[in-house]
Design a protein around this motif. Structure first.
Motif, PDB file in Angstrom:
ATOM      1  N   ALA A 227       0.814  -1.235   0.000  1.00  0.00           N
ATOM      2  CA  ALA A 227       0.000   0.000   0.000  1.00  0.00           C
ATOM      3  C   ALA A 227       0.843   1.278   0.000  1.00  0.00           C
ATOM      4  N   CYS A 231      -0.987   5.023  -0.750  1.00  0.00           N
ATOM      5  CA  CYS A 231      -0.989   5.907   0.415  1.00  0.00           C
ATOM      6  C   CYS A 231      -0.179   7.171   0.150  1.00  0.00           C
ATOM      7  N   SER A 232       0.945   7.014  -0.537  1.00  0.00           N
ATOM      8  CA  SER A 232       1.757   8.173  -0.903  1.00  0.00           C
ATOM      9  C   SER A 232       1.009   9.068  -1.880  1.00  0.00           C
ATOM     10  N   LYS A 235      -1.800  11.007  -0.088  1.00  0.00           N
ATOM     11  CA  LYS A 235      -1.276  12.152   0.655  1.00  0.00           C
ATOM     12  C   LYS A 235      -1.049  13.346  -0.268  1.00  0.00           C
ATOM     13  N   ARG A 261      -0.707   1.237   7.202  1.00  0.00           N
ATOM     14  CA  ARG A 261      -0.514   2.404   6.337  1.00  0.00           C
ATOM     15  C   ARG A 261      -1.845   3.003   5.898  1.00  0.00           C
ATOM     16  N   ILE A 262      -2.788   2.142   5.512  1.00  0.00           N
ATOM     17  CA  ILE A 262      -4.096   2.629   5.056  1.00  0.00           C
ATOM     18  C   ILE A 262      -4.854   3.276   6.205  1.00  0.00           C
ATOM     19  N   SER A 265      -3.603   6.718   6.596  1.00  0.00           N
ATOM     20  CA  SER A 265      -3.555   7.489   5.353  1.00  0.00           C
ATOM     21  C   SER A 265      -4.794   8.376   5.185  1.00  0.00           C
ATOM     22  N   ILE A 267      -6.887   7.861   2.770  1.00  0.00           N
ATOM     23  CA  ILE A 267      -7.814   7.063   1.968  1.00  0.00           C
ATOM     24  C   ILE A 267      -9.097   6.814   2.756  1.00  0.00           C
TER      25      ILE A 267
END
Length: 316
Positions: A227, A231-232, A235, A261-262, A265, A267
């Motif tokens: 991810a 995720c990057s 952002k 990460r999600i 994030s 998202i």
């Protein structure tokens, strides 16, 4: 019932729920197979049904545990071949090792080609897959390959959501063609993220081509692994003024730090298909919607058996 008694659909242990759904669509009972391990860990397979002269399909994703599921698929193919099946189609919703499709450094393998050779040597006469990561993988096989895409399933989902002010964002340059198709299917704008891969796990999104300000972003890729890419990109588009961010993928691997990460994030929603069974920690950890490719695969199996074209199953 779509199929007659000359067809048998078997399932490995990777994704039994998908096998049930496919057989439910086709109106057939899943073929009987005994799969177990010897005390030393080796796999044993016995086909319980008579398959002599039959058109056989084995549904098995080579997801985690990748090597175990791949070996099980090879053994099932060999078992059917030695039981005198007429035709053996390996239905591989998720094709593992697909990303190792070229030599990008010295002394490294092309494992995607190796797996293709193994399937052919085992006795498969045809392969049916979904989103094989790269179109050139079809050329790795010396047997016919039907390369399906999950786009019809995912496009229907996005259309039904009736997203206001949508913009399709390609999370990297390599995904532009796919993003462009979604643009035409759902009537959205297009934006492209330029990313820099720092290592095998980390990605940095540097800039964006196109406008996302005040719009709802949809990012679609063939898979979500760690991810890092989505995720990057999320952002970056948020920094550029995007409203809601929806991320989708055909194959939801969710490896390593993906769930964390999600969670951390920008998202808002994730959607994937059931080519890979979703782990319970993923279901509980993030807002994820699972779409089924059972009808797509079931219809493809029916048409392959009848020697009919499957081109109409793809969006144009």
């Amino acid at each position: 019932m779509f199929l007659n008694e000359s067809v048998k659909v078997f399932g490995g242990s990777a994704n039994p729920e998908l096998v049930k759904k496919i057989c439910g669509y086709l109106g057939v009972t899943p073929g009987g197979a005994t799969i177990r391990r010897f005390p030393d860990g080796e796999k044993f397979v016995k086909i319980d049904d008579n398959v002599r002269g039959k058109d056989c399909f084995i549904v098995q994703s080579t997801c985690t545990p990748v090597d175990g599921n791949l070996m099980e698929l090879l053994i099932m193919i060999d078992t059917l071949k030695r039981a005198s099946a007429n035709r053996i189609t390996a239905v591989i919703p998720y094709y593992g090792y697909a990303r190792q499709d070229r030599k990008d450094d010295g002394r490294v393998p092309i494992t995607a080609k190796l797996v293709a050779n193994l399937l052919t040597a085992a006795g498969a006469t045809r392969v049916l897959g979904i989103d094989l990561h790269a179109r050139q993988l079809e050329g790795f096989f010396d047997i016919p390959v039907d390369h399906l895409m999950a786009e019809p399933v995912m496009v229907k989902y996005l259309r039904d959501k009736k997203i206001q002010k949508p913009v399709i964002v390609s999370p990297d340059v390599g995904n532009v063609k796919t993003a462009s198709r979604y643009v035409s299917h759902i009537g959205a704008d297009l934006a492209i993220v330029h990313k820099k891969r720092l290592n095998g796990k980390d990605v940095h999104s540097e800039n964006i081509i196109g406008s996302v300000e005040g719009k709802n972003v949809v990012m679609v890729d063939d898979m979500i692994s760690t991810a890092g890419t989505i995720c990057s990109a999320a952002k970056l588009v948020k920094k550029m003024g995007a409203n809601k961010v929806i991320a989708g993928a055909t194959h939801g691997l969710f490896c390593g730090p993906a769930v964390e990460r999600i969670q951390e994030s920008y998202i808002d929603e994730v959607f994937v298909t059931d080519t890979i069974p979703l782990r319970e920690d993923v279901r509980k950890g993030i807002n994820v919607t699972v779409l089924s490719v059972a009808e797509l695969l079931g219809e493809s199996i029916k048409r392959v058996h009848r020697n009919e074209s499957i081109s109409s199953l793809l969006l144009s």
